[in-house]
Structures are given as structure tokens and as C-alpha cells.
Motif scaffolding. Structure first.
Motif, short mmCIF file in Angstrom:
data_model
loop_
_atom_site.label_atom_id
_atom_site.label_comp_id
_atom_site.label_asym_id
_atom_site.label_seq_id
_atom_site.Cartn_x
_atom_site.Cartn_y
_atom_site.Cartn_z
N GLU A 46 0.83 -1.21 0.00
CA GLU A 46 0.00 0.00 0.00
C GLU A 46 0.87 1.26 0.00
N PRO A 47 0.67 2.16 -0.99
CA PRO A 47 1.44 3.42 -1.01
C PRO A 47 1.10 4.29 0.19
N SER A 48 2.07 4.99 0.70
CA SER A 48 1.85 5.85 1.86
C SER A 48 1.28 7.21 1.46
N ASP A 49 1.45 7.60 0.21
CA ASP A 49 1.00 8.92 -0.23
C ASP A 49 0.64 8.86 -1.72
N TYR A 50 -0.66 9.03 -2.02
CA TYR A 50 -1.11 8.98 -3.41
C TYR A 50 -0.94 10.33 -4.13
N VAL A 51 -0.64 11.38 -3.37
CA VAL A 51 -0.50 12.71 -3.96
C VAL A 51 0.95 13.02 -4.33
N ALA A 52 1.90 12.35 -3.68
CA ALA A 52 3.32 12.65 -3.88
C ALA A 52 3.77 12.59 -5.34
N PRO A 53 3.26 11.64 -6.18
CA PRO A 53 3.68 11.63 -7.59
C PRO A 53 3.21 12.85 -8.37
N ILE A 54 2.25 13.60 -7.77
CA ILE A 54 1.73 14.80 -8.43
C ILE A 54 2.41 16.05 -7.89
N TRP A 55 2.54 16.11 -6.57
CA TRP A 55 3.20 17.26 -5.92
C TRP A 55 3.66 16.84 -4.54
N ASN A 56 4.87 17.22 -4.15
CA ASN A 56 5.39 16.88 -2.84
C ASN A 56 6.23 18.03 -2.31
N PRO A 57 6.68 17.97 -1.07
CA PRO A 57 7.42 19.10 -0.49
C PRO A 57 8.68 19.50 -1.25
N LEU A 58 9.26 18.60 -2.03
CA LEU A 58 10.48 18.91 -2.77
C LEU A 58 10.22 19.46 -4.17
N THR A 59 8.94 19.47 -4.57
CA THR A 59 8.60 19.90 -5.93
C THR A 59 8.77 21.41 -6.08
N THR A 60 9.32 21.83 -7.20
CA THR A 60 9.43 23.25 -7.53
C THR A 60 8.93 23.46 -8.95
N VAL A 61 8.44 24.65 -9.21
CA VAL A 61 7.98 24.97 -10.56
C VAL A 61 9.13 24.87 -11.56
N GLY A 62 10.30 25.36 -11.16
CA GLY A 62 11.46 25.29 -12.03
C GLY A 62 11.85 23.86 -12.37
N GLY A 63 11.78 22.97 -11.37
CA GLY A 63 12.11 21.57 -11.60
C GLY A 63 11.14 20.90 -12.55
N VAL A 64 9.85 21.18 -12.36
CA VAL A 64 8.83 20.61 -13.25
C VAL A 64 9.00 21.13 -14.66
N THR A 65 9.28 22.43 -14.78
CA THR A 65 9.46 23.03 -16.11
C THR A 65 10.65 22.42 -16.84
N ALA A 66 11.78 22.27 -16.12
CA ALA A 66 12.97 21.68 -16.73
C ALA A 66 12.71 20.24 -17.15
N ALA A 67 12.00 19.49 -16.30
CA ALA A 67 11.70 18.10 -16.62
C ALA A 67 10.72 18.01 -17.78
N THR A 68 9.82 18.99 -17.88
CA THR A 68 8.86 19.01 -19.00
C THR A 68 9.59 19.16 -20.33
N ALA A 69 10.65 19.96 -20.33
CA ALA A 69 11.44 20.12 -21.56
C ALA A 69 12.05 18.80 -22.00
N ILE A 70 12.42 17.96 -21.04
CA ILE A 70 12.95 16.63 -21.37
C ILE A 70 11.82 15.72 -21.85
N ALA A 71 10.70 15.74 -21.13
CA ALA A 71 9.58 14.87 -21.47
C ALA A 71 8.97 15.20 -22.82
N ALA A 72 9.08 16.46 -23.24
CA ALA A 72 8.49 16.87 -24.52
C ALA A 72 9.08 16.11 -25.69
N TYR A 73 10.32 15.62 -25.55
CA TYR A 73 10.93 14.84 -26.63
C TYR A 73 10.16 13.55 -26.88
N SER A 74 9.44 13.06 -25.85
CA SER A 74 8.67 11.83 -26.00
C SER A 74 7.52 11.98 -26.98
N TYR A 75 7.11 13.21 -27.23
CA TYR A 75 5.94 13.45 -28.07
C TYR A 75 6.31 13.72 -29.53
#
Length: 468
Positions: free
Chosen positions: A178-207
Motif C-alpha cells: 500500500e502506497p503511503s501517499d497517493y498525492v506525492a507523484p503529483i506534488w510533494n514538499p520537494l517539488t518546484t515549478v522550475g524543476g517541473v518546467t525543466a523536466a517538461t522540456a525533457i519529457a516533450a521529446y517523448s511526443y
């Protein structure tokens, strides 16, 4: 008709399911499993959010492709749109930029397949796997689009099944852990907008590849309706699949610590072992590699169509690239040329190979968004066009793709810039220092091209064709 075209045309045989399958095969459904670890590290464990944001970002450009493919159901894609709506020289340079993308994408697909097959069967060198992959896809694509369609449908269906099978094993694992936190994959205390944006630039290559379905316009039945729908469906299906799989994988492995340095590169394989055991991981990995053959098939198909269109246009050799076989209804020489690119890939690593393609892709995406705005400027006085759909959303899409361009490595920018400079000098030679018009063509709503189209300038009256 001239002997360069032999009176033959591409065969209209594809329906919506086939075109969508080609787009999904191009994108490779299992890619989310391959890059999951890299995305998780870059986003501090919120890969699901990254893929969701990337889907929305790429959807903006997909909407632009859908609009233009409805107005211009011709195989030239960004190259054709830029020529029609901007200027012929700009269209030429866009086509030249896209050519960098489309020429090397088949090579990259075969190289990735060869590297994975070599890892599974180390006694067989990478270069032999390259020749096998390139030879098979080239043969299938030469035989005809009907065979390519059938093979791609089977392989893409297999790839999707394997991803869903992996998800099923993950869900069974989660029932017992059983997962301890179902929200963590969406947002967690270590998440930053800059980190998500940078990772999105990498993920965009998948499309990359959703736009490639527009190169099949002249082989698709009722292209004005089918191609726009296919573009949106490819992004929607791929985006939902990527986001959902990333979320489940992030529940199985919360956070972004994968142990030893470099393990994030093979996180998907490690998670397969975790949820199904070593045998399951090995067999699904092998089956996934085989199913990934569909990506090489779809990539080569779309690449050869761009070469064919530019050859038919006179930008490349009409006698070679603009020729369609009367028997197979396929541009055989264009297909063979893309097949020969495998020899270039034998001396490259996957990192260097990828740097060739991203510059062309994001340049094309930016220009297509600008083309939609140009269409609005030309047509808003004679027809009702939504400012939101034809100005605001394309402008946002252009901003996104320009940002993605800025995130490319210095190597990619140097290669892309050098390629554009070479294209400019080629255009300079073709036009004899701009004293002659840029080679241009006209097309009717069925994609029929006059035999002398590549040798004469585009009349102003023909700028209005195919505007439904």
C-alpha cells in the motif's frame, strides 16, 4: 506527365485507425518506461505532473497542425504550410530544418533498437542489428503503404499491450504494498515549478512524431477530416498513457533515489524486476524491443514522404526523390535514401544522434504556430475565425516551443545552426543569388501536382486553394 513522375501518385488507402497507429508507433508507447527515471530525478519525484504538463504544452502545437492540415491536406507538413502562409524562402529554410529532423530520425530509431538488441544478444554487434532493422523497414515500406499499415498496427498494438501488462503487474504489486501517499507523484514538499518546467522540456521529446501523421495526407482517405482528428488523438492517447503509467510507476517507486548513479537510466527495467521478477523483466524487455520496430517503420515512412514532397517540388532532385513507382505506389528512391542513413548511424552514440533531431523538430513546431496566426491575418476579413483558436493558442504554443529550443544542448544548437546556414547557401545557389524564384509548386485538394510545377513560380491566384 513527365517521366520523373511516371504518372504515378501515392495510394489513398489509410483510415483514421491506421493514421493514429502510425503516430503512436512513431512516438513509441513504451518510451515512458525508458525515460521514467530521468524524469523522476529532474522533477523530484513528480513524473506524472511532468507528463501531464508536457501533454498540455504539446497539445497547443497539435491544435495548430490540426487546423492547417484541414485547410491544406498535402504531405509537406510544416514545409508546405510555411511556403503557403509565410514566404517561399522561409518555407524552404523550414523544410531544410525539418529535413535534419526527418533524415536522422530513422537512423536514431534503428540505432536505439540496435543498442538494446545488442544488450540482449551481446554476441551480435550493433552494426549488424542496424543493418537488419534498416533493411526490414526499408523492404516493408517499399512494398507499399498497405503492408506498412498492417505491420505497424500489429507491432504498435503489441507495444501498447506490453505497457498495459506492465501497469497491471504494478497494480498487483501495489495491492500488496500500500502506497503511503497517493498525492506525492503529483506534488510533494520537494517539488518546484522550475524543476517541473525543466523536466517538461525533457519529457516533450517523448511526443516527437505526432506531427508526422500530416506527412501521410496524400495517402489518407478524406484527409481534410481524418488528419486533424488523428493529430489530436495521437497527442491525447499518448499523453493519457504517459501520464497514467508515470503515476503508477511513481507509486511503485516513490521519490527519485534509484540507488547507484546511472540506475535512473534503467529505472523501467528495475521496476519490471521489482513487480514481476527477473524472467518477466527479461521477456517484456525483449518483446518491447521487437515491438519498438514499429517506431522505425513509421519514422522511415514519414521521412521518405517529406523527401518525396521536396523532390516533387524541385528543391531536391525530382528525378530521384520525386519519383513514385507505378507498381508499388511508393517513392522508392526516397525510401532507399533514408535506409542508407543507417550507415551514418553506425559511428554515432545515441546522445549525439538525438542532438541532430530536436533542433529541427522544435523549429518546425514554432513556425507552424506562427503559420496559424498568419492564416488568421490573411483570412479573418473573409471568414469567421476565432481569435482564441487562431491567435492566442498558437502564440502560446510558439512560446512553449521557443522555450524548448532554448533548453537544447549547445551541441544541438551548433549542429542545427550550421545546418540552417548550409540550407541558406543551397537556397542561394538554387535561386542564383535570389535572382530566380524559389522552386515552388501548386496542389489541388487531392494533392495532384502539375508536371511542370517545380520549374515555375507559384501564381498568386493559387494561394487560395484548399481553403475550405
Amino acid at each position: 506527365m513527365s517521366e520523373t513522375t511516371s504518372g504515378a501518385h501515392l495510394r489513398k488507402s489509410l483510415g483514421l485507425p491506421s493514421v493514429v497507429a502510425f503516430g503512436l508507433g512513431y512516438m513509441a508507447p513504451s518510451l515512458v518506461m525508458v525515460i521514467f527515471g530521468v524524469i523522476a530525478v529532474a522533477s523530484a519525484g513528480t513524473s506524472a505532473t511532468v507528463f501531464f504538463v508536457a501533454t498540455l504544452a504539446m497539445l497547443l502545437t497539435a491544435l495548430s497542425y490540426a487546423k492547417l492540415s484541414r485547410h491544406y491536406p498535402v504531405s509537406g507538413s510544416a514545409y508546405f504550410y510555411a511556403r503557403r502562409l509565410l514566404t517561399s524562402p522561409i518555407g524552404f529554410l523550414v523544410g531544410w530544418s525539418v529535413l535534419l529532423d526527418y533524415l536522422f530520425l530513422p537512423m536514431v530509431a534503428w540505432l536505439v533498437q540496435a543498442v538494446y538488441l545488442n544488450a540482449q544478444f551481446p554476441d551480435v554487434p550493433v552494426w549488424i542489428w542496424m543493418l537488419i532493422n534498416a533493411g526490414l523497414t526499408t523492404l516493408i515500406n517499399i512494398v507499399g503503404v498497405v503492408l506498412s499499415d498492417r505491420v505497424n498496427m500489429v507491432l504498435t498494438g503489441t507495444a501498447v499491450f506490453l505497457v498495459l501488462l506492465f501497469v497491471a503487474y504494478c497494480l498487483v504489486f501495489l495491492v500488496h504494498h500500500e502506497p503511503s501517499d497517493y498525492v506525492a507523484p503529483i506534488w510533494n514538499p520537494l517539488t518546484t515549478v522550475g524543476g517541473v518546467t525543466a523536466a517538461t522540456a525533457i519529457a516533450a521529446y517523448s511526443y516527437l512524431g505526432f506531427d508526422a501523421v500530416t506527412t501521410l495526407s496524400e495517402e489518407t482517405r478524406d484527409a481534410k477530416r481524418t488528419i486533424p482528428r488523428a493529430v489530436i488523438l495521437v497527442i491525447a492517447i499518448g499523453g493519457v498513457l504517459f501520464t497514467a503509467v508515470a503515476y503508477v510507476m511513481q507509486l511503485v517507486h516513490p521519490g527519485f533515489d534509484f540507488g547507484k548513479p546511472g540506475d535512473e537510466q534503467v529505472a523501467g527495467y528495475l521496476l519490471s524486476i521489482q513487480v514481476g521478477g527477473q524472467a518477466f523483466a527479461d521477456w517484456t524487455n525483449l518483446a518491447g524491443i521487437v515491438a519498438g520496430f514499429a517506431s522505425g517503420l513509421a519514422v522511415q515512412l514519414s521521412s521518405s514522404r517529406l523527401l518525396y514532397f521536396m523532390g516533387r517540388d524541385g528543391v531536391l532532385s525530382r528525378r530521384v526523390f520525386g519519383w513514385v513507382s507505378p507498381r508499388t505506389k511508393t517513392p522508392i528512391w526516397a525510401i532507399l535514401f533514408t535506409g542508407l542513413m543507417c550507415f551514418v548511424g553506425m559511428g554515432l552514440t545515441t546522445d549525439v544522434a538525438y542532438s541532430f533531431i530536436n533542433f529541427g523538430a522544435f523549429t518546425a513546431f514554432t513556425v507552424v504556430n506562427i503559420c496559424v496566426i498568419a492564416f488568421f491575418v490573411r483570412k479573418h476579413r473573409t471568414r469567421r475565425l476565432s481569435v482564441l483558436a487562431y491567435v492566442v493558442l498558437p502564440a502560446l504554443g510558439a512560446c512553449v516551443t521557443v522555450y524548448l529550443l532554448t533548453q537544447l544542448s549547445p551541441t544541438a544548437l551548433i549542429i542545427g545552426g550550421s545546418w540552417l546556414v548550409a540550407g541558406f547557401f543551397w537556397l542561394l545557389w538554387l535561386t542564383r543569388g535570389f535572382r530566380r524564384p524559389t522552386p515552388a509548386m501548386s496542389a489541388d485538394e487531392y494533392g495532384e501536382i502539375p508536371a511542370d510545377a517545380a520549374t515555375r513560380p507559384l501564381p498568386a491566384r493559387e494561394l487560395e486553394v484548399i481553403d475550405e
